[in-house]
Design an enzyme around this catalytic site. Sequence first.
Site, PDB file in Angstrom:
ATOM      1  N   ASP A 173       0.847  -1.182   0.000  1.00  0.00           N
ATOM      2  CA  ASP A 173       0.000   0.000   0.000  1.00  0.00           C
ATOM      3  C   ASP A 173       0.895   1.248   0.000  1.00  0.00           C
ATOM      4  OD1 ASP A 173      -2.997   0.903   0.484  1.00  0.00           O
ATOM      5  OD2 ASP A 173      -1.832   1.987   1.976  1.00  0.00           O
ATOM      6  N   TYR A 289      -1.648  11.369   2.434  1.00  0.00           N
ATOM      7  CA  TYR A 289      -2.489  11.684   1.282  1.00  0.00           C
ATOM      8  C   TYR A 289      -2.474  13.171   0.939  1.00  0.00           C
ATOM      9  CZ  TYR A 289      -4.512   7.015   1.839  1.00  0.00           C
ATOM     10  OH  TYR A 289      -4.688   5.659   1.918  1.00  0.00           O
ATOM     11  N   HIS A 344      -7.010  -6.767  -0.554  1.00  0.00           N
ATOM     12  CA  HIS A 344      -5.989  -5.723  -0.476  1.00  0.00           C
ATOM     13  C   HIS A 344      -4.932  -6.016   0.587  1.00  0.00           C
ATOM     14  CE1 HIS A 344      -4.286  -1.715  -0.828  1.00  0.00           C
ATOM     15  NE2 HIS A 344      -4.370  -1.579   0.483  1.00  0.00           N
TER      16      HIS A 344
END
Length: 373
Positions: A173, A289, A344
């Site tokens: 990730d 982010y 994921h």
Amino acid sequence: MARVLPNLVSFLSRLPVRVRAVGYWSLVYGYSLLCGAAALLRLWWSLVLRPTSTFRWGVRDAPPACLNDTSLGTHCYVRIKESGLRFHYVAAGERGKPLMLFLHGFPEFWFSWRYQLREFKSEFRVVAVDMRGYGESDVPLSAESYRFEYLVSDVRDIVEYLGYNRCFLVGHDWGGTVAWLFSIHYPEMVTKLIVLNSPHPSVYADYALRHPSQLLKCSCFFFFQLPRLPELMLSINDFKALKALFTSRSTGIGTGLGRKGRWLSSEDLEAYLYALSQPGALTGALNYYRNVFSSLPLTQQCVRSPVLLLWGERDAFLEQGMAEACRLFIRNHFRLNIISGAGHWLQQDQPDIVNTLMWTFIKEGEGRKSHRN
């Protein structure tokens, strides 16, 4: 919808640079505000349904026993002189053996590598780091402190502090994104690169702009640009959104496995809630982010290390089409394995398969080529 966004991107690419920049940021912040409005509606609905519990959450004061499991390794700390930040990591295996460094994703911490720490400590010095802003590592509150160049420098400084000049680098990730970038900028320090469910950053940017379905799946990228509201939405109802992220049928660890896999135990879930409920923890995690749109496109893109890319077929956040496109940016051996039935959280819900594929990739070429520490 499928045609509107690619056509808009094509149109913007033909405009003057200054106008193009205005258009780009208008799209980013416009979508961010749209996601924020949707979040406020969800908050309002939660208040209607659960008026007394919506704003109820608390810090977990004591870590669950699984975080002190001695079979996973020893808890250590290092303060990096250049940044001044203190990092926490868990290490196992003999010093002097080749270094295998693990970088976790969002919203995780070193614990996500528990199955790999046990598996690879027999032949490696295995180290799972709490990246800046996570776990017991320092948490800079400024979003500027999470720019790509700082995250990459953290990895370099930690490798050097551990007494190595190269490593087997493993990332998942967001940790995978940092691992890609580290391999681009410090190819001499990466013996082999192993990435789980994380596309090359250039692939991600191009693919998302051209595939509206992926843009919808990564809408959190835009929502997380907003101040404070994302932290609130992840906290309400005693971190209900985080619990759902790890345990729901659509996104959870072990979801939809067609064969034997690992599910997240209640104690494992408490480990994540313990880490993420600490003061400032959610802001640190979300700040990864809050720099992403100003950091792309990359000026350097090519990876010169051998690469293994592992991809869960049922990833709820990332489309499989990005995996094969990564080949375009790799100037060495590239192996891609799509793991059927996995989601994921690949290294946690299918650790046996992941570990086997990692061993196969690591052993390739042995005897023809020696690896320096």
